[in-house]
Design a protein around this motif. Structure first.
Motif, PDB file in Angstrom:
ATOM      1  N   GLY A 711       0.886  -1.322  -0.013  1.00  0.00           N
ATOM      2  CA  GLY A 711      -0.029  -0.024  -0.016  1.00  0.00           C
ATOM      3  C   GLY A 711       0.991   1.388   0.031  1.00  0.00           C
ATOM      4  O   GLY A 711       1.780   1.184   0.811  1.00  0.00           O
ATOM      5  N   TRP A 712       0.595   1.952  -0.998  1.00  0.00           N
ATOM      6  CA  TRP A 712       1.923   3.204  -1.271  1.00  0.00           C
ATOM      7  C   TRP A 712       0.965   4.617  -0.530  1.00  0.00           C
ATOM      8  O   TRP A 712       0.082   4.644  -0.731  1.00  0.00           O
ATOM      9  N   ASN A 713       1.917   4.998   0.365  1.00  0.00           N
ATOM     10  CA  ASN A 713       1.628   6.343   1.042  1.00  0.00           C
ATOM     11  C   ASN A 713       0.366   6.435   1.877  1.00  0.00           C
ATOM     12  O   ASN A 713      -0.578   6.966   1.548  1.00  0.00           O
ATOM     13  N   VAL A 714       0.494   5.601   2.963  1.00  0.00           N
ATOM     14  CA  VAL A 714      -0.960   5.329   3.800  1.00  0.00           C
ATOM     15  C   VAL A 714      -0.431   6.341   4.683  1.00  0.00           C
ATOM     16  O   VAL A 714      -0.798   6.430   6.391  1.00  0.00           O
ATOM     17  N   SER A 715      -0.130   7.602   4.475  1.00  0.00           N
ATOM     18  CA  SER A 715       0.101   8.825   5.436  1.00  0.00           C
ATOM     19  C   SER A 715      -1.134   9.395   6.144  1.00  0.00           C
ATOM     20  O   SER A 715      -2.381   9.484   5.380  1.00  0.00           O
ATOM     21  N   ALA A 716      -0.864  10.450   6.954  1.00  0.00           N
ATOM     22  CA  ALA A 716      -2.006  10.850   7.728  1.00  0.00           C
ATOM     23  C   ALA A 716      -2.538  12.042   6.430  1.00  0.00           C
ATOM     24  O   ALA A 716      -3.816  12.549   6.589  1.00  0.00           O
ATOM     25  N   THR A 717      -1.705  12.395   5.565  1.00  0.00           N
ATOM     26  CA  THR A 717      -2.124  13.381   4.482  1.00  0.00           C
ATOM     27  C   THR A 717      -2.996  12.707   3.780  1.00  0.00           C
ATOM     28  O   THR A 717      -4.124  13.039   3.357  1.00  0.00           O
ATOM     29  N   ASN A 718      -2.979  11.513   3.273  1.00  0.00           N
ATOM     30  CA  ASN A 718      -3.635  10.753   2.102  1.00  0.00           C
ATOM     31  C   ASN A 718      -4.809  10.021   2.894  1.00  0.00           C
ATOM     32  O   ASN A 718      -5.644   9.980   2.017  1.00  0.00           O
ATOM     33  N   PHE A 719      -4.761   9.685   4.025  1.00  0.00           N
ATOM     34  CA  PHE A 719      -5.855   9.073   4.714  1.00  0.00           C
ATOM     35  C   PHE A 719      -6.025   9.834   6.034  1.00  0.00           C
ATOM     36  O   PHE A 719      -6.055   9.155   7.078  1.00  0.00           O
ATOM     37  N   PRO A 720      -6.668  10.887   6.166  1.00  0.00           N
ATOM     38  CA  PRO A 720      -6.711  11.675   7.160  1.00  0.00           C
ATOM     39  C   PRO A 720      -7.724  11.275   8.072  1.00  0.00           C
ATOM     40  O   PRO A 720      -7.738  11.278   9.349  1.00  0.00           O
ATOM     41  N   ASP A 721      -9.101  10.818   7.686  1.00  0.00           N
ATOM     42  CA  ASP A 721     -10.172  10.501   8.402  1.00  0.00           C
ATOM     43  C   ASP A 721     -10.760   9.100   8.097  1.00  0.00           C
ATOM     44  O   ASP A 721     -10.499   8.533   6.899  1.00  0.00           O
ATOM     45  N   GLU A 722     -12.029   8.975   8.924  1.00  0.00           N
ATOM     46  CA  GLU A 722     -12.872   7.725   8.715  1.00  0.00           C
ATOM     47  C   GLU A 722     -13.413   7.544   7.286  1.00  0.00           C
ATOM     48  O   GLU A 722     -13.844   6.718   6.631  1.00  0.00           O
ATOM     49  N   GLN A 723     -13.456   8.741   6.553  1.00  0.00           N
ATOM     50  CA  GLN A 723     -14.053   8.859   5.325  1.00  0.00           C
ATOM     51  C   GLN A 723     -13.291   7.680   4.267  1.00  0.00           C
ATOM     52  O   GLN A 723     -13.635   7.334   3.479  1.00  0.00           O
ATOM     53  N   PHE A 724     -11.998   7.815   4.804  1.00  0.00           N
ATOM     54  CA  PHE A 724     -10.978   6.661   3.902  1.00  0.00           C
ATOM     55  C   PHE A 724     -10.772   5.292   4.506  1.00  0.00           C
ATOM     56  O   PHE A 724     -10.010   4.746   4.026  1.00  0.00           O
ATOM     57  N   THR A 725     -11.618   5.140   5.444  1.00  0.00           N
ATOM     58  CA  THR A 725     -11.544   3.987   5.901  1.00  0.00           C
ATOM     59  C   THR A 725     -11.751   2.543   5.104  1.00  0.00           C
ATOM     60  O   THR A 725     -10.865   1.586   4.689  1.00  0.00           O
ATOM     61  N   GLY A 726     -12.671   2.730   4.138  1.00  0.00           N
ATOM     62  CA  GLY A 726     -13.141   2.052   3.081  1.00  0.00           C
ATOM     63  C   GLY A 726     -11.877   1.453   2.006  1.00  0.00           C
ATOM     64  O   GLY A 726     -11.522   0.494   1.928  1.00  0.00           O
ATOM     65  N   THR A 727     -11.072   2.756   1.770  1.00  0.00           N
ATOM     66  CA  THR A 727     -10.268   2.739   0.851  1.00  0.00           C
ATOM     67  C   THR A 727      -9.090   1.673   1.524  1.00  0.00           C
ATOM     68  O   THR A 727      -8.298   1.034   0.719  1.00  0.00           O
ATOM     69  N   LEU A 728      -8.686   2.285   2.427  1.00  0.00           N
ATOM     70  CA  LEU A 728      -7.482   1.502   3.353  1.00  0.00           C
ATOM     71  C   LEU A 728      -7.757   0.172   3.623  1.00  0.00           C
ATOM     72  O   LEU A 728      -6.762  -0.913   3.396  1.00  0.00           O
ATOM     73  N   TYR A 729      -9.096  -0.420   4.005  1.00  0.00           N
ATOM     74  CA  TYR A 729      -9.361  -1.507   4.326  1.00  0.00           C
ATOM     75  C   TYR A 729      -9.369  -2.378   2.887  1.00  0.00           C
ATOM     76  O   TYR A 729      -8.897  -3.496   2.800  1.00  0.00           O
ATOM     77  N   THR A 730      -9.748  -1.593   1.785  1.00  0.00           N
ATOM     78  CA  THR A 730      -9.879  -2.563   0.427  1.00  0.00           C
ATOM     79  C   THR A 730      -8.376  -2.810   0.029  1.00  0.00           C
ATOM     80  O   THR A 730      -8.125  -3.669  -0.483  1.00  0.00           O
TER      81      THR A 730
END
Ligand SMILES: Nc1ncnc2c1ncn2[C@@H]1O[C@H](COP(=O)(O)OP(=O)(O)OP(=O)(O)O)[C@@H](O)[C@H]1O
Length: 769
Positions: A711-730
């Motif tokens: 997973g490339w660049n899972v930083s706080a800037t790229n994935f700041p909040d819960e809105q991105f949970t689905g993306t990270l989980y996928t």
């Protein structure tokens, strides 16, 4: 299990294979004969097609003859295909004739019956079943039953029997590699073995290890709406494909593969699953992505795709989110239907029909026809208007046929052109020459005015876009939808249409409106509609699909947790919404909570990303802990990536580097391309997945799986909040065996949270001094 027992089973395997081999020889003979016959007909056909066409009578005779030969050829092709299909099935069985055995005893029967189950049936010369097809009614016991009394469905009703033994085999190249007796549905040993293997380029069938809850999905023939909420890697896609194979077997007479349509998330996925049904001896169903389907129906418009939307989604202002939600709702679609049903004739928007840059039918004329008709359902009234226009077109063709230019054109015709225009008619069918010339003249004008006919046929005289704008102007907005924002979205639609573009959110309601007003757009032949990754569809889109395939049973599968940029929705709520919107009688919700794809440590980490991940059950397959690597600038991130690739390449066939969007995929690819030879950047247009190192944005990896994922660049800037949970989980759940996450700068709070147990990850920081 004793080796003696295994020896006995091996003897049976040998004997069955012996009979299969003999059958292959016989069928190969039939096949050769069928091919020879086919060749003969083909040769004959090509000899006949080169006849001289000058004499009309000759030509008619030849064409009747040709038609007969063509019919014969297509019968032979069909025959050849059937034999070739059988041959393929037998060749598969020859390698691995079966994977299961059940011993059953019916009440009052002193004998125990022993049945073997494989991917297809095989009978000996006396019609005794040596292998039962996994889809046969009795085979359900293998998947559903634990030892003891069990029931199974047959065409004649429910049957009871006693299951005394259940045995699993792994047979490769005719040899039993392993076998287990199990009391469970399908025991874990076999699963361990299958799941531990490397990823193949295309998906494999899972018939040997279907789990009980998957079997419920596969064998359901009652529900008219089946909704499956399944966690990542729980076998939803596998279940769809086995279900299709099952349905084709179950309704062999009434159901053809092309009466089944599957909406798949992207083209890569379509290729990825393309081998499963053929491996089970079945033809593939139709497959389409939502983008392809919408663009086909809105020809001439560039319809925004889900991918375009992912790329812009995070920049959508909050105020517009509510407008979009309204447009994606069942309420909006109901309003569209209501508007159409009660549309006042004065509000019907017509277009001129043009020919050669001139108005051919003025919209005032079309309006007048429409207004003069009695009050009917809009579609009926529209159809009557269309028929009247076609009648008027014919009248104008008759008039035009008398004009000078037509007579001149007839004079210029060669004999062959003249005969072409006569078509099936023969000269002596006309009473007099004038009638014949008039016939030819009408043919010439009809040909010329074909575009007008096509425009009428395709309902271009309805101004769909203006009509939709008119609908929007009177829509009743829900409380949370701001009127000014909605008006802005209406203006955006109008502007997009100017540029021949259509926003995704408007495509389904626009088509719905057009279909209701024109009575078109419905395919009554489709019997089953499957939607994979349904969480990426709006209710409005699903509702439109239901409208477009009104007779189809629906199977929708998805994972609400994998929704990219979307709030998670409870499956029960979704089922209720769908039930109300579709008005179905037998809806059913099934859940799959066990995840098979990834190792235990990867699934444990992925679970921890979710607020309600506890429901996910990780399959117990050992592996390394996922790794998080933190670096503080792009170049050292790329160095770390480079090193990870080298390490992972030693044990993994395919490594996917998953990014949040296309821009980041490009950046990574630019760097890696210099250092590694076998790196591929995947795009929306790609149709197949090569082996090696792949770089792709996460939305293109939906539904896919890879041996290792970075997973490339899972930083706080790229994935700041819960809105991105689905993306990270996928991202995390695409990995089968190994998972690494690289962060440039502080890691996302979704990973660095108090809720994330420290034991589920290895963390590697850059040493800074
Ligand atoms: N019963 C089974 N036996 C063997 N393998 C299985 C079984 N069920 C699932 N799998 C394997 O698990 C993996 C995930 O399955 P599949 O892709 O169907 O899951 P999914 O629910 O569609 O996943 P996602 O939603 O994450 O895309 C595949 O490799 C599949 O072959």
């Amino acid at each position: 299990m004793t080796s003696q027992e295994q020896e006995k089973e091996q003897q049976r395997v040998d004997s069955v294979i012996h009979q299969i081999t003999a059958r292959i020889a016989a069928v190969t003979d039939d096949y050769d004969k069928a091919r020879a016959e086919m060749k003969l007909v083909q040769e004959n056909y090509s000899a006949n097609t080169s006849v001289n066409y000058i004499e009309l009578d000759d030509r008619i005779e030849t064409s009747a003859d040709l038609q007969q030969q063509r019919a014969l050829a297509s019968r032979l092709i069909e025959n050849e295909q059937i034999i070739s299909g059988q041959l393929n099935t037998f060749k598969e069985l020859e390698q691995s004739p079966y994977f299961g055995r059940i011993d059953i005893q019916d009440a009052g029967d002193p004998d125990t019956e022993r049945l073997y189950i494989g991917t297809a049936s095989f009978t000996d010369d006396e019609q005794n079943f040596l292998v039962y097809d996994w889809r046969a009614p009795i085979s359900a016991i293998y998947y559903n039953g634990t030892l003891g009394n069990v029931t199974y469905e047959t065409p004649g009703g429910r049957q009871l029997t006693n299951l005394k033994k259940k045995r699993q085999f792994l047979i490769q190249n005719g040899q039993i590699e392993s076998m287990f007796d199990t009391n469970e549905t399908v025991g874990d040993e076999m699963l361990q073995h299958v799941l531990g293997q490397q990823n193949d380029e295309t998906m494999q069938n899972i018939v040997a290890t279907i789990q009980r809850e998957q079997n419920d999905i596969i064998r359901d023939t009652r529900s008219d709406l089946l909704v499956v909420q399944g966690v990542a890697g729980s076998g939803k896609t596998s279940a769809i494909l086995q279900r299709i194979a099952f349905l084709l077997y179950h309704s062999r007479q009434e159901l053809q593969a092309d009466q089944i349509v599957l909406f798949s998330p992207n083209k890569l996925f379509s290729h990825y699953i393309s081998d499963v049904l053929p491996s089970l001896g079945e033809r593939n169903m139709r497959q389409v992505t939502l983008a392809e389907f919408l663009s086909q129906r809105l020809l001439g418009l560039d319809v925004e795709t889900l991918f375009d939307r992912y790329e812009t989604e995070s920049t959508l202002p909050d105020a517009q989110v509510n407008v979009r939600q309204f447009k994606e709702s069942a309420n909006y679609m109901h309003q569209v239907a209501d508007y159409c049903q009660h549309l006042d004739p004065e509000h019907f928007k017509f277009n001129h029909i043009y020919f050669d840059g001139q108005v051919f039918f003025d919209k005032a004329e079309i309006e007048a026809i429409y207004h003069a008709l009695p009050a009917l359902q809009p579609a009926e009234r529209f159809l009557k208007t269309k028929n009247e226009l076609i009648k008027r077109l014919k009248r104008r063709i008759n008039e035009e046929a008398k004009s000078k230019w037509v007579a001149e054109e007839i004079d210029q015709l060669s004999d062959e052109q003249y005969h072409d225009l006569l078509g099936n008619k023969q000269r002596h069918q006309f009473q007099e020459l004038d009638a014949e010339v008039n016939y030819i003249a009408r043919k010439i004008v009809t040909k010329r005015l074909r575009v007008v006919y096509d425009a009428l046929y395709n309902n271009y005289f309805l101004d769909t876009y203006s009509q939709y704008l008119d609908f929007m102007a009177q829509a009743e907005l829900p409380d949370d939808c701001d009127a000014a924002q909605f008006e802005a979205s209406r203006a955006r639609f109008a502007q997009a249409i100017e540029y021949h573009r259509c926003p995704l959110v408007d495509a389904a309601p626009l088509l719905y409106l057009r279909d209701i007003l024109t009575g078109g757009g419905q395919n009554h032949a489709m019997q089953h509609l499957f939607v994979d990754e349904m969480q990426d569809y709006s209710i409005a889109q699903l509702q439109y699909l239901h409208h477009a395939f009104p007779k189809a049973h629906m199977t929708f599968l998805g994972d609400s947790e994998q929704a990219l940029f979307k709030a998670v929705q409870a499956p029960e709520a979704l089922l209720n919404q769908l039930r109300d919107a579709f008005n179905v009688h037998r809806p059913r919700l099934l859940k799959l909570n066990r995840s098979y794809r990834s190792t235990y440590p990867i699934t444990t980490f992925a679970k921890a990303l979710l607020p309600d991940g506890a429901q996910i059950e990780a399959f117990n397959r050992p592996g390394d802990l996922p790794k998080v690597i933190i670096r503080y600038d792009f170049d050292s991130g790329i160095d770390a990536l480079d090193r990870e690739i080298t390490t992972l390449s030693a044990t993994n066939g395919t490594i996917a580097i998953l990014t949040q969007d296309l821009t980041q995929a490009h950046e990574v690819y630019q760097k890696l391309n210099h250092q590694h030879k076998n790196v591929t950047l995947m795009t929306d247009a790609d149709l197949s997945l090569p082996k090696g190192i792949l770089v792709l944005p996460i939305y293109l990896a939906k539904g896919l799986e890879f041996d290792a994922v970075i997973g490339w660049n899972v930083s706080a800037t790229n994935f700041p909040d819960e809105q991105f949970t689905g993306t990270l989980y996928t991202i995390a759940t695409r990995a089968m065996h190994q998972l690494t996450l690289i962060s440039l700068g502080p890691v996302s709070p979704l990973i660095a949270s108090d809720k994330m147990p420290t034991t589920v990850l290895q963390i590697e920081h850059e040493l800074t001094n």
